[in-house]
Design a protein around this motif. Structure first.
Motif, short mmCIF file in Angstrom:
data_model
loop_
_atom_site.label_atom_id
_atom_site.label_comp_id
_atom_site.label_asym_id
_atom_site.label_seq_id
_atom_site.Cartn_x
_atom_site.Cartn_y
_atom_site.Cartn_z
N UNK A 100 0.83 -1.20 0.00
CA UNK A 100 0.00 0.00 0.00
C UNK A 100 0.87 1.25 0.00
N UNK A 101 0.53 2.19 -0.88
CA UNK A 101 1.21 3.48 -0.88
C UNK A 101 2.48 3.56 -1.68
N UNK A 102 2.93 2.45 -2.29
CA UNK A 102 4.16 2.52 -3.08
C UNK A 102 3.84 2.39 -4.58
N UNK A 103 4.68 2.98 -5.44
CA UNK A 103 4.46 2.88 -6.88
C UNK A 103 4.42 1.42 -7.34
N UNK A 104 3.58 1.16 -8.31
CA UNK A 104 3.33 -0.23 -8.69
C UNK A 104 3.32 -0.42 -10.20
N UNK A 105 3.49 -1.67 -10.60
CA UNK A 105 3.31 -2.10 -11.98
C UNK A 105 2.25 -3.20 -12.00
N UNK A 106 1.63 -3.37 -13.16
CA UNK A 106 0.76 -4.52 -13.38
C UNK A 106 1.42 -5.41 -14.41
N UNK A 107 1.44 -6.72 -14.15
CA UNK A 107 1.99 -7.65 -15.12
C UNK A 107 1.20 -8.94 -15.11
N UNK A 108 1.61 -9.85 -15.99
CA UNK A 108 0.90 -11.12 -16.16
C UNK A 108 1.82 -12.27 -15.81
N UNK A 109 1.30 -13.22 -15.05
CA UNK A 109 2.03 -14.45 -14.77
C UNK A 109 1.77 -15.45 -15.89
N UNK A 110 2.58 -16.50 -15.93
CA UNK A 110 2.48 -17.44 -17.04
C UNK A 110 1.15 -18.18 -17.07
N UNK A 111 0.46 -18.26 -15.92
CA UNK A 111 -0.85 -18.91 -15.88
C UNK A 111 -1.99 -17.95 -16.17
N UNK A 112 -1.66 -16.71 -16.52
CA UNK A 112 -2.67 -15.73 -16.90
C UNK A 112 -3.12 -14.81 -15.79
N UNK A 113 -2.71 -15.07 -14.54
CA UNK A 113 -3.12 -14.21 -13.44
C UNK A 113 -2.44 -12.85 -13.51
N UNK A 114 -3.16 -11.83 -13.04
CA UNK A 114 -2.58 -10.49 -12.89
C UNK A 114 -1.76 -10.44 -11.61
N UNK A 115 -0.63 -9.72 -11.67
CA UNK A 115 0.20 -9.55 -10.48
C UNK A 115 0.59 -8.08 -10.39
N UNK A 116 0.19 -7.44 -9.29
CA UNK A 116 0.56 -6.05 -9.03
C UNK A 116 1.87 -6.06 -8.25
N UNK A 117 2.92 -5.51 -8.83
CA UNK A 117 4.24 -5.63 -8.23
C UNK A 117 4.83 -4.28 -7.86
N UNK A 118 5.77 -4.31 -6.95
CA UNK A 118 6.45 -3.12 -6.47
C UNK A 118 7.42 -2.59 -7.52
N UNK A 119 7.28 -1.33 -7.88
CA UNK A 119 8.19 -0.74 -8.86
C UNK A 119 9.63 -0.84 -8.38
N UNK A 120 9.87 -0.51 -7.14
CA UNK A 120 11.23 -0.50 -6.61
C UNK A 120 11.86 -1.90 -6.67
N UNK A 121 11.14 -2.90 -6.16
CA UNK A 121 11.70 -4.25 -6.11
C UNK A 121 11.88 -4.84 -7.50
N UNK A 122 10.92 -4.58 -8.37
CA UNK A 122 11.01 -5.13 -9.73
C UNK A 122 12.15 -4.49 -10.51
N UNK A 123 12.35 -3.19 -10.35
CA UNK A 123 13.41 -2.52 -11.10
C UNK A 123 14.80 -3.00 -10.67
N UNK A 124 14.96 -3.34 -9.40
CA UNK A 124 16.25 -3.90 -8.96
C UNK A 124 16.50 -5.22 -9.69
N UNK A 125 15.51 -6.08 -9.69
CA UNK A 125 15.65 -7.39 -10.34
C UNK A 125 15.75 -7.25 -11.86
N UNK A 126 15.01 -6.29 -12.43
CA UNK A 126 15.07 -6.04 -13.87
C UNK A 126 16.46 -5.62 -14.30
N UNK A 127 17.05 -4.68 -13.58
CA UNK A 127 18.38 -4.22 -13.97
C UNK A 127 19.42 -5.34 -13.87
N UNK A 128 19.27 -6.21 -12.89
CA UNK A 128 20.17 -7.35 -12.78
C UNK A 128 20.00 -8.29 -13.97
#
Length: 221
Positions: A55-83
């Motif tokens: 709650x209260x942090x910037x977010x992204x929406x993405x899709x999992x391989x089984x079709x489910x929506x996943x709302x993810x943390x911008x901060x945490x995802x960008x760390x893993x994305x850059x890696x």
């Protein structure tokens, strides 16, 4: 004889992105070798939990391989994305195509990156100068409140939220944008079929993010 252009398609969710990549390849319209990479690949529900948006942090929406929506943390995802991008860099791809219109990344040393965020926002900015009523469609309702902190435009658009992953009624969700003369569907998850639904409901010109990005890729190869 030279081989096919090699493109790395990178999602912040899980691969394969059967909802995006085939349609984009059709839009690119040229033979390529396409390899997909996912920031959340290889995780379970349990190990994926730390990447969920709080709650209260910037977010992204993405899709999992089984079709489910996943709302993810911008901060945490960008760390893993850059890696992940660091691992892909130097593997001989002609370009890396990001499948998210919101990520901030560090420059790479060896590979050209097609940043969907910059392409989409710059295109909209270039077209919106003569528009009286610009609109933006976002995938999560929480992103409406986050919008002004994440997107810097010279205009103030009307905003609406419609998830491309949760089965939302696109026409009903974008109804508040009826009468907008230029609208961007600001997520790579929106499909051509969703574009047609939005156009019918809004009545003005509507842009599809994946089509804008695919057009740039087509020029590169």
């Amino acid at each position: 004889m030279a081989g096919l252009p090699r493109l790395a398609f990178v999602t912040i969710g899980e691969t394969p992105r059967i909802d995006i990549v085939p349609e984009m390849l059709g839009e690119i319209g040229r033979p390529v070798e396409a390899v997909e990479f996912g920031v959340l690949d290889g995780l379970t529900d349990e190990t994926r939990a730390p990447f969920a948006a709080r709650d209260g942090e910037p977010s992204f929406a993405t899709r999992l391989s089984d079709g489910r929506e996943f709302a993810c943390s911008q901060h945490e995802i960008e760390i893993r994305l850059n890696a992940l991008l660091g691992e892909i860099d130097g593997k001989g791809f002609d370009a890396i195509v990001l499948l998210c219109t919101g990520t901030q990344i560090a420059p790479l040393k060896h590979t050209l990156v097609v940043e969907a965020q910059r392409i989409v926002d710059a295109t909209v900015e270039a077209l919106a100068g003569s528009c009286r009523r610009p609109g933006v469609v976002l995938p999560l309702k929480r992103q409406v409140d986050e919008f002004s902190d994440r997107h810097v435009f010279s205009f103030t658009p009307r905003l609406a939220a419609a998830s491309p992953y949760a089965g939302d009624d696109i026409a009903a969700c974008v109804a508040p944008l009826k009468g907008c003369d230029l609208t961007i569907m600001h997520c790579m998850g929106y499909t051509e079929a969703m574009l047609e639904q939005a156009r019918a409901a809004i009545g003005g010109k509507v842009l599809l993010s994946r089509r804008l990005v695919a057009g740039v890729v087509r020029q590169l190869i």
